[in-house]
Design a protein around this motif. Sequence first.
Motif, mmCIF file in Angstrom:
data_model
loop_
_atom_site.group_PDB
_atom_site.id
_atom_site.type_symbol
_atom_site.label_atom_id
_atom_site.label_comp_id
_atom_site.label_asym_id
_atom_site.label_seq_id
_atom_site.Cartn_x
_atom_site.Cartn_y
_atom_site.Cartn_z
ATOM 1 N N LEU A 42 0.832 -1.202 0.000
ATOM 2 C CA LEU A 42 0.000 0.000 0.000
ATOM 3 C C LEU A 42 0.866 1.251 0.000
ATOM 4 C CD1 LEU A 42 -2.941 -0.843 2.428
ATOM 5 C CD2 LEU A 42 -2.980 -0.640 -0.052
ATOM 6 N N HIS A 43 1.996 1.176 0.621
ATOM 7 C CA HIS A 43 2.882 2.336 0.660
ATOM 8 C C HIS A 43 3.455 2.671 -0.703
ATOM 9 C CE1 HIS A 43 2.776 3.527 4.704
ATOM 10 N NE2 HIS A 43 3.076 2.317 5.182
ATOM 11 N N ILE A 69 -0.413 3.686 -2.996
ATOM 12 C CA ILE A 69 -1.148 4.924 -2.731
ATOM 13 C C ILE A 69 -0.380 6.155 -3.234
ATOM 14 C CG2 ILE A 69 -2.137 6.354 -0.904
ATOM 15 C CD1 ILE A 69 -2.812 3.736 0.550
ATOM 16 N N PRO A 70 0.909 6.252 -2.999
ATOM 17 C CA PRO A 70 1.631 7.384 -3.615
ATOM 18 C C PRO A 70 1.549 7.378 -5.139
ATOM 19 C CG PRO A 70 2.969 6.406 -1.911
ATOM 20 C CD PRO A 70 1.789 5.505 -2.072
ATOM 21 N N CYS A 120 -5.089 8.984 1.293
ATOM 22 C CA CYS A 120 -4.508 7.766 1.865
ATOM 23 C C CYS A 120 -5.423 7.184 2.934
ATOM 24 C CB CYS A 120 -3.141 8.107 2.449
ATOM 25 S SG CYS A 120 -2.377 6.743 3.312
ATOM 26 N N ILE A 159 -7.518 3.586 2.890
ATOM 27 C CA ILE A 159 -7.292 2.535 3.891
ATOM 28 C C ILE A 159 -8.574 2.210 4.640
ATOM 29 C CG2 ILE A 159 -6.103 2.080 6.064
ATOM 30 C CD1 ILE A 159 -3.642 3.380 4.855
#
Lengths: 763, 289
Positions: free
Chosen positions: B38-39, B42-43, B86, B90
Amino acid sequence: MELLIELSQVIIDRRPRKRQRLGWDVWPENPMKLQDVDGYIISDFSLTTNRTEQWFCVLLVPARAPQQIGFLYPDSGIAIRRSCKPFRVPTNSTQRSLSLIPATRIRTIGTEVQKLTGASSILPPSPSLPLRVEVPFIYLFLYLSSLHSDPKQNLIRYKLFLSGGRLEVGFDKNGGNKRRYKNEERFVFVPNDPRSLMKLNVEFKNIKGHKFSKDGSKQALLNLTQDPEKGTGYIFEFDNFTDRNSCRDFVGRVLGKLQSVPGRPNEQSVPEKSAGAPLPEQLSAVEMERRIKLLREDSELLRLHKQFVLSGVLTESEFWATRKTLLGEDTTRMTKQRPGFKSAMLADVRPSADGRTNKVTFSLTPEIIQQIFAEKPAVHRAFLNLVPSKMSEKDFWTKYCRAEYLNRTRNAVVAGAEAAEDEELAVFLKHDDILANEARRKIRRVDPTLDMEADEGDDYIHLPDHGILRDAQKDTAETETEVSRRTLSQDLNRHAAVVLEGRALDVELGDTRTVAEALAWSKQELLSKEKSEENVNLEKQEKVARMTELEDLQAPRNPQYASLCIKDPREYFDSQQANALRALGGTEFGTNSLDLNLSKEEVYRHLKEQISEAKSRGLRNPIIRPDTALKVFSGLSQHLSSTRFQLGKNSQESALDRIPHRTKDDLMHHWTSIQELLRHFWSSYPITTAGLYNKVQRVKDAMGQIYQKLQEIKESSQSDFRHQVSLLVQPMLQALDAAFAHYDSEQQKRTAKSGAKPNGYVR
Amino acid sequence: MASAPSKLYQDDVSLVVALLDTNPFFWAAASLPFSEFLHHVIPFINSLLLLNQLNRVVLIATGTSSCGYIFDSGDGNASGNSNAVCSGIIKKLEDFVGKDSKIGKGSNGDGTRPAISSLLSGSLSLALCYIQRIFRSGTRHPQPRILCLQGSPDGPEQYVAVMNSIFSAQRLMIPIDSCIVGAQHSAFLQQASYITGGVYLKPQQLDGLFQFLAAAFATDLHSRNFLRLPKPAGVDFRASCFCHKKTIDMGYVCSVCLSIFCKYHKKCSTCGSEFNQVAPDSTIPDQKH
């Protein structure tokens, strides 16, 4: 009085029973005197044939020096040879000038012919050497026809080579002085075209007899037989019977005199050739024409022809035997691709005014006329009715142009007045009733469910400040006269319809009358077709009923088909996956690699933990470590540049596109050549005649040469492409190998059957 | 509101529908933890939105028993800073996974083997439907593409559905990009990218996933014409038989379902059709393996 008959336009039909060694039975004894011109000249080119059934054109190039006048000596080298050979110096010659081609031209012709034939060099190495060039006629013809825009003219010339000329019987040997000798020794045929080689000069002692057709029969023929058993001889066709008869009487007298004297048998100048070799194929002019046309239209065919027929691998007839369909009558008559009408509004014939006088000039070409006929049925009908019974074609078009002019200048009053006076003119100015009828008929056929109102908003023409600019003046819809109510948009629509319909006619443009009639005929055909369509009306109504039905009101329809029942769609995947696995180099695929030991609750809990972890941590900064990013980036770039040249990875472009153009062209050419040769090779089995045997030999040798060339290509190709080239060459080599293997096994069988022991056979 | 008047920049406006694989079985064993994943993702979504103000990104989660929309940048409340995006993603993901697990539990009750493959066909269909909706609203629309972030292996039982989705995407001229984060290649996505003209990529180094995404998948369709992107490796279109999975040049094809067999069968194993014809002479089908 001497009998000197000069008959114009005698058609010679030489039944060729020629001796094999010579190109012709008889060659001109009179060499051609050539005018001395600076540099080289082609004094003559003419048609001849050789034993391999090819038509050859002989270019005669005399040298600069007057004593080296070249003349055609057909005895030497009718076979395929491209050598420079000095000419014999003629000892005595009759004066005859020939049309000369300037020295600059011959260079051009020489290089062009060289280009066409691929001959190494046909130009003389030094200007002192006279040169004789033999070129298959077809190529020269192709070249000549490219020089002249009208190939037909050349064809006519070509036909003249074959026929037409002057038969001289009883002419004087010393030419100028006719009174002194009477020649009863020979007869001479001089063709009308001085450049033709179809000249005959035959001694009467070689003639054994003469036959002739009856007076009043179809053709006036005279047949001078040379050898009654074999039927060799010369057949002349005359224009009329009186000429023939005077000629016949003379010949009869001479022959009677000759046969009373016992001739010495060893005086026969040339021994008869033994029979057995096949006689050359006699091609009619039509046949030749057709072949020439095919070669001209198909460059691939021309290349094959050049490669195999010219080099003697295949004979002319063998080459064409496999292409009988191409030569068939039907193909030549088949409809050709026709260009359609221009999309520009041609029908506006622009007048050109010269400015000084009041004269206005219209120019009409046949094409414009055809388009006018197509677009303006009224004009078409008027033309059919009026020309040529009431007025000449010129008058008709003058009138048409006048009407157009009036229309254009919008001189409504004048137009009206003129129309009242002249009813023919009125035809052009009147609202076109045929068009209106046609439109009505079309409207009847329009799908009734079409929503015409939907387009209403698009009508800008009737809005103020809108309209169509035409000839820099606004063409507003509101005008008084009926004529100008035919708006531009109507014209445009009509034009568009005609362009879309295309050119239905297959008529040579030129004669306006035929064009007009053909158009009328095709239209009638169309109409009758439509009439039959009227019967379909009922069906159409049914269709409408179907179209307008409301789906909601219908009972649910059962599908007309049985639904496909697949027990296990997994199988499709599995079969594909097997291939995908291989394609990607054996990386692990599979559905069972997941850890199934974990329970469902466990895995979901884990995932939720992960998500909440991400939630608590928030976004990281930096997202990715710079060195990792660099590594990824350079890795990607490297991967991309390495796969760029890899083969087979990119299936979108063909492998052929990547190898150099030269190699590609070579390969393609070899492939077509191989196909041609293989076709001939396999079609000659089983070998039943000696001819076939020879053919197989020739074809096999040619294939061997190509085999060599392929190997060379394979070896000479750059290392980048070598693998690919060898992949491409492989199937060609295999095909050739198969042929060679068959040849060898057949050869063995042959020797075994005949019982002949091969050389070095040891028991 | 979403389809802002974008007439000036139509060519480089993209609509990216990203399909996120949330297969718990896969992520439990994956080398790259889901949080890390996800890190990276998402960016990337944020950067897509940064590339063009009018770009639109939709995130669809692909679960094992359901699929759902996670994020839509065209949504009114999704605007704002990246942190809001973000946390929004989530939160939605959490909800989705919870729901997905409940549905899964229900179906697991009868003791069948749990479905371990993600519902790729479902999320592809959702993506296509979404794009269709965009196509039908407004006169000018952004250029759509689909990005599959797939980790779990293909589900063979979805073959027909997935292939149908792929062909629909091909007809709509929507490229399907695939980024494989799992250990195995995906035959489905390989085909999908090949057929639709998308990019197929399997990053070797998963800690640089963001870089991979940004380098290969961020460019809009117009710019792709000028770039040399990783081209899909040629897909092997040769047929392999259904019975032994061998690649064959010549074989028997079921006239009903087009299954391929290397030997004559009395009954098609795929669709169950019975062939009552006499088996032809075995010498006729000359097989080359």
